[in-house]
Scaffold this motif. Structure first.
Motif, PDB file in Angstrom:
ATOM      1  N   GLY A   1     -87.638 163.932 -65.872  1.00  0.00           N
ATOM      2  CA  GLY A   1     -88.638 163.335 -64.886  1.00  0.00           C
ATOM      3  C   GLY A   1     -90.105 163.195 -66.000  1.00  0.00           C
ATOM      4  N   GLY A   2     -90.839 162.371 -65.801  1.00  0.00           N
ATOM      5  CA  GLY A   2     -91.889 161.885 -66.394  1.00  0.00           C
ATOM      6  C   GLY A   2     -93.461 162.954 -65.720  1.00  0.00           C
ATOM      7  N   SER A   3     -92.823 163.243 -64.550  1.00  0.00           N
ATOM      8  CA  SER A   3     -94.046 164.457 -63.560  1.00  0.00           C
ATOM      9  C   SER A   3     -93.901 165.518 -64.086  1.00  0.00           C
ATOM     10  N   ALA A   4     -92.788 166.260 -64.901  1.00  0.00           N
ATOM     11  CA  ALA A   4     -92.102 167.172 -65.252  1.00  0.00           C
ATOM     12  C   ALA A   4     -93.295 167.400 -66.370  1.00  0.00           C
TER      13      ALA A   4
ATOM     14  N   GLY B   1     -86.541 152.939 -63.042  1.00  0.00           N
ATOM     15  CA  GLY B   1     -87.623 153.811 -62.163  1.00  0.00           C
ATOM     16  C   GLY B   1     -88.494 153.039 -61.687  1.00  0.00           C
ATOM     17  N   SER B   2     -89.272 153.250 -60.790  1.00  0.00           N
ATOM     18  CA  SER B   2     -90.345 152.735 -60.009  1.00  0.00           C
ATOM     19  C   SER B   2     -91.315 152.739 -60.745  1.00  0.00           C
ATOM     20  N   TYR B   3     -92.105 153.701 -61.686  1.00  0.00           N
ATOM     21  CA  TYR B   3     -92.771 153.627 -62.418  1.00  0.00           C
ATOM     22  C   TYR B   3     -92.198 153.025 -64.711  1.00  0.00           C
ATOM     23  N   SER B   4     -91.247 153.587 -64.556  1.00  0.00           N
ATOM     24  CA  SER B   4     -90.569 153.286 -66.036  1.00  0.00           C
ATOM     25  C   SER B   4     -89.345 152.783 -66.498  1.00  0.00           C
ATOM     26  N   VAL B   5     -88.990 152.375 -67.083  1.00  0.00           N
ATOM     27  CA  VAL B   5     -87.821 151.620 -67.773  1.00  0.00           C
ATOM     28  C   VAL B   5     -87.504 152.927 -68.670  1.00  0.00           C
ATOM     29  N   LYS B   6     -86.263 153.031 -68.625  1.00  0.00           N
ATOM     30  CA  LYS B   6     -85.549 154.528 -70.600  1.00  0.00           C
ATOM     31  C   LYS B   6     -84.590 153.831 -70.146  1.00  0.00           C
ATOM     32  N   ALA B   7     -84.074 153.309 -71.928  1.00  0.00           N
ATOM     33  CA  ALA B   7     -82.708 152.716 -72.262  1.00  0.00           C
ATOM     34  C   ALA B   7     -81.954 153.980 -73.575  1.00  0.00           C
TER      35      ALA B   7
ATOM     36  N   LEU C   1     -88.405 164.459 -71.482  1.00  0.00           N
ATOM     37  CA  LEU C   1     -89.032 164.756 -70.078  1.00  0.00           C
ATOM     38  C   LEU C   1     -87.745 163.593 -69.671  1.00  0.00           C
ATOM     39  N   TYR C   2     -87.874 162.248 -70.165  1.00  0.00           N
ATOM     40  CA  TYR C   2     -87.746 161.196 -69.324  1.00  0.00           C
ATOM     41  C   TYR C   2     -86.658 161.078 -69.726  1.00  0.00           C
ATOM     42  N   ALA C   3     -85.485 161.489 -70.067  1.00  0.00           N
ATOM     43  CA  ALA C   3     -84.279 160.966 -70.870  1.00  0.00           C
ATOM     44  C   ALA C   3     -83.312 161.528 -69.872  1.00  0.00           C
TER      45      ALA C   3
ATOM     46  N   GLY D   1     -90.135 162.262 -60.308  1.00  0.00           N
ATOM     47  CA  GLY D   1     -90.537 161.245 -61.076  1.00  0.00           C
ATOM     48  C   GLY D   1     -92.079 160.330 -60.380  1.00  0.00           C
ATOM     49  N   ALA D   2     -92.145 159.066 -60.360  1.00  0.00           N
ATOM     50  CA  ALA D   2     -93.149 158.379 -59.956  1.00  0.00           C
ATOM     51  C   ALA D   2     -92.697 158.555 -58.328  1.00  0.00           C
ATOM     52  N   LYS D   3     -91.190 158.116 -57.463  1.00  0.00           N
ATOM     53  CA  LYS D   3     -91.761 157.792 -55.896  1.00  0.00           C
ATOM     54  C   LYS D   3     -90.802 158.700 -55.726  1.00  0.00           C
ATOM     55  N   TYR D   4     -89.314 159.425 -56.484  1.00  0.00           N
ATOM     56  CA  TYR D   4     -89.193 160.616 -55.914  1.00  0.00           C
ATOM     57  C   TYR D   4     -88.717 161.910 -57.090  1.00  0.00           C
ATOM     58  N   SER D   5     -88.455 162.567 -56.195  1.00  0.00           N
ATOM     59  CA  SER D   5     -87.872 163.768 -57.169  1.00  0.00           C
ATOM     60  C   SER D   5     -86.436 164.157 -56.751  1.00  0.00           C
TER      61      SER D   5
ATOM     62  N   ALA E   1    -106.965 156.873 -62.391  1.00  0.00           N
ATOM     63  CA  ALA E   1    -106.538 158.380 -62.065  1.00  0.00           C
ATOM     64  C   ALA E   1    -105.401 158.778 -62.529  1.00  0.00           C
ATOM     65  N   GLU E   2    -104.503 157.641 -63.296  1.00  0.00           N
ATOM     66  CA  GLU E   2    -103.128 158.215 -64.216  1.00  0.00           C
ATOM     67  C   GLU E   2    -103.925 158.347 -65.505  1.00  0.00           C
ATOM     68  N   LYS E   3    -104.566 158.124 -65.883  1.00  0.00           N
ATOM     69  CA  LYS E   3    -105.166 158.347 -67.125  1.00  0.00           C
ATOM     70  C   LYS E   3    -105.358 159.638 -67.113  1.00  0.00           C
ATOM     71  N   ILE E   4    -106.354 159.911 -66.377  1.00  0.00           N
ATOM     72  CA  ILE E   4    -106.241 161.687 -65.845  1.00  0.00           C
ATOM     73  C   ILE E   4    -106.023 162.138 -66.126  1.00  0.00           C
ATOM     74  N   LYS E   5    -105.258 162.332 -64.683  1.00  0.00           N
ATOM     75  CA  LYS E   5    -103.985 162.968 -64.591  1.00  0.00           C
ATOM     76  C   LYS E   5    -103.032 163.499 -66.231  1.00  0.00           C
ATOM     77  N   LYS E   6    -102.767 162.547 -66.575  1.00  0.00           N
ATOM     78  CA  LYS E   6    -101.696 162.698 -68.309  1.00  0.00           C
ATOM     79  C   LYS E   6    -102.868 163.237 -69.354  1.00  0.00           C
TER      80      LYS E   6
HETATM   81  N1  LIG Z   1     -98.743 163.961 -69.433  1.00  0.00           N
HETATM   82  C1  LIG Z   1     -98.154 163.504 -67.277  1.00  0.00           C
HETATM   83  N2  LIG Z   1     -98.789 164.120 -66.688  1.00  0.00           N
HETATM   84  C2  LIG Z   1     -98.325 164.640 -65.860  1.00  0.00           C
HETATM   85  N3  LIG Z   1     -97.842 163.268 -65.402  1.00  0.00           N
HETATM   86  C3  LIG Z   1     -97.465 162.338 -65.845  1.00  0.00           C
HETATM   87  C4  LIG Z   1     -97.241 162.521 -67.458  1.00  0.00           C
HETATM   88  N4  LIG Z   1     -96.966 161.910 -68.002  1.00  0.00           N
HETATM   89  C5  LIG Z   1     -95.794 161.206 -67.211  1.00  0.00           C
HETATM   90  N5  LIG Z   1     -96.360 161.140 -65.898  1.00  0.00           N
HETATM   91  C6  LIG Z   1     -95.845 160.494 -64.659  1.00  0.00           C
HETATM   92  O1  LIG Z   1     -94.500 160.531 -64.884  1.00  0.00           O
HETATM   93  C7  LIG Z   1     -93.945 159.329 -63.533  1.00  0.00           C
HETATM   94  C8  LIG Z   1     -93.091 158.572 -64.188  1.00  0.00           C
HETATM   95  O2  LIG Z   1     -92.405 159.693 -64.438  1.00  0.00           O
HETATM   96  P1  LIG Z   1     -90.789 158.597 -64.480  1.00  0.00           P
HETATM   97  O3  LIG Z   1     -90.495 158.154 -65.300  1.00  0.00           O
HETATM   98  O4  LIG Z   1     -89.138 159.733 -64.647  1.00  0.00           O
HETATM   99  O5  LIG Z   1     -90.276 158.235 -63.185  1.00  0.00           O
HETATM  100  P2  LIG Z   1     -90.125 156.809 -62.559  1.00  0.00           P
HETATM  101  O6  LIG Z   1     -88.493 157.681 -63.267  1.00  0.00           O
HETATM  102  O7  LIG Z   1     -90.036 155.476 -63.236  1.00  0.00           O
HETATM  103  O8  LIG Z   1     -89.614 156.707 -61.320  1.00  0.00           O
HETATM  104  P3  LIG Z   1     -88.670 157.232 -59.476  1.00  0.00           P
HETATM  105  O9  LIG Z   1     -87.342 157.084 -59.956  1.00  0.00           O
HETATM  106  O10 LIG Z   1     -88.961 158.251 -59.439  1.00  0.00           O
HETATM  107  O11 LIG Z   1     -88.841 156.017 -59.520  1.00  0.00           O
HETATM  108  C9  LIG Z   1     -95.765 159.010 -62.699  1.00  0.00           C
HETATM  109  O12 LIG Z   1     -96.024 159.721 -61.777  1.00  0.00           O
HETATM  110  C10 LIG Z   1     -96.629 159.521 -64.247  1.00  0.00           C
HETATM  111  O13 LIG Z   1     -97.931 159.238 -63.881  1.00  0.00           O
END
Ligand SMILES: Nc1ncnc2c1ncn2[C@@H]1O[C@H](COP(=O)(O)OP(=O)(O)OP(=O)(O)O)[C@@H](O)[C@H]1O
Ligand SMILES: [Mg+2]
Length: 360
Positions: A301-304, A9-15, A346-348, A189-193, A231-236
């Motif tokens: 997705g991570g944002s879920a 993804g643009s934010y994380s790699v999942k395996a 939820l990332y899986a 996700g981070a960039k896309y839904s 902001a990322e940290k605060i959001k989580k």
């Molecule tokens: N506990 C949380 N609360 C809110 N948002 C979170 C939490 N944990 C992770 N996220 C958000 O989830 C997003 C990452 O999700 P994910 O790994 O699914 O994205 P990605 O697959 O890398 O991105 P994309 O597919 O959009 O390029 C980030 O924006 C991150 O801030």
């Protein structure tokens, strides 16, 4: 060694690595590695590649994932998915003419694209028999770039998929196909839904909406005048949707909750925009289908993970919203990974769907 599904993804790699055990699936391992604390969008491509490369190595090493073959996916503006209608023809005929028939729907040079399609059904329009087709195109250079990246780590790539279809594959493997159901999968996700509307096992609509968690982080950074990583940290930690019952409870302890309310207020316009796009997709589906309506939304997705986002979407869309329980009814090779799976499930879905695209 079981096949690996790799979701970059643009934010994380999942395996994800799954094993078939007595006709059922067992998860061998699953892991997530973040690519960067900073926004990767707009980064120098070579620098971003180094970070991605490093995250891929980390996700394998930290989760003890070993193997030789893998499938991966692409998404977003690199992928074009179009719903088209063509004069009636068989699947075989379409296979040989898709490059000509599809050309007008693709904004790139079709000769530089990898194409795939799915036949959705037959219709009669103005007395003419037609077929409905979902056309998928990805630029070849994008595919080649990913292939080179992963090959340099010593893996064989057996399939390249798009996020939306991997998501569907995972849903069907975990939940099965119910012919009565119309399910909307929404992977935020981070960039896309990624949205995928499936009817009895067939994708009827799919799109990558350019709204995700990074925009929410930007909203918070703007509101609190802090950096993106802060902001990322605060959001989580404290971000989330405040639902009414909580709102009344919250107003009694002002200081800390003021911040929660500000964060919530800053994120709401972006979440509403996402909901508007989802509603548009639903309207498109419902107006073009045979009057079937969507039964439920399944979120991943991570944002879920954003607190109460499921309740918020459910209330706005007046629909049942479930969280995608990717490892539901799936055995664990090693029970010690349970708490990690609960934390990251939820990332899986995308990587799980990819891990099942094993070599034939
Ligand atoms: N506990 C949380 N609360 C809110 N948002 C979170 C939490 N944990 C992770 N996220 C958000 O989830 C997003 C990452 O999700 P994910 O790994 O699914 O994205 P990605 O697959 O890398 O991105 P994309 O597919 O959009 O390029 C980030 O924006 C991150 O801030
Ligand atoms: Mg993703």
């Amino acid at each position: 060694m079981p096949h690996i599904g790799l979701d970059i993804g643009s934010y994380s790699v999942k395996a994800c690595q799954m094993k078939e055990k007595g006709g059922k699936y067992a998860v061998v391992n699953f892991g997530v590695a973040d690519i960067s604390e900073e926004l990767t969008d707009g980064m120098d491509p070579a620098q971003k590649d180094i970070l991605v490369f490093d995250a891929i190595k980390r996700v394998f090493a930290d989760n003890n994932i070993k193997g030789t073959s893998l499938s991966l996916s692409v998404s977003g503006d690199q992928v074009i998915v179009r719903y088209i209608k063509l004069p009636f023809m068989t699947r075989e005929e379409l296979k040989s003419t898709i490059r000509i028939d599809g050309e007008q729907y693709i904004p790139f040079n079709i000769n530089e694209c990898v194409l795939d399609f799915s036949m959705l059904g037959e219709i009669v329009e103005e007395g003419q028999k037609k077929i409905e087709v979902l056309l998928v195109a990805v630029k070849e250079e994008v595919v080649n770039h990913y292939i080179a990246l992963v090959k340099s780590l010593g893996f064989d790539i057996t399939a390249i998929d798009v996020d939306c279809f991997a998501l569907q594959n995972a849903y069907e493997a975990v939940y099965g196909v119910n012919p009565e159901e119309v399910v909307a999968l929404l992977n935020i996700g981070a960039k896309y839904s990624n949205i995928n509307i499936i009817e009895g096992g067939v994708t009827m609509y799919s799109r990558d909406i350019p709204i995700g968690g990074s925009l929410l982080t930007k909203d918070i950074a703007r509101e609190l005048a802090c950096t993106f990583p802060e902001a990322e940290k605060i959001k989580k930690e404290i971000g989330g949707i405040i639902i009414e019952s909580e709102e009344t409870k919250l107003t009694r302890i002002p200081s800390k909750d003021d911040k929660k309310i500000r964060i919530y207020g800053a994120m709401v316009p972006t979440i509403n925009k996402l909901i508007t796009e989802v509603r548009r997709a639903f309207d498109f589906y419902e107006s073009s289908s045979k009057k079937k309506s969507i039964t439920k939304i399944v979120l991943s997705g991570g944002s879920a993970k954003l607190k109460n986002i499921d309740k918020f979407i459910s209330e706005r869309m007046k629909l049942t919203v479930e969280l995608f329980d990717a490892f539901k009814e799936v055995e664990r090779e090693d029970p010690r990974i349970e708490s990690k799976l609960q934390e990251t499930r939820l990332y899986a879905p995308v990587s799980l769907g990819l891990s099942l695209r094993r070599p034939k």
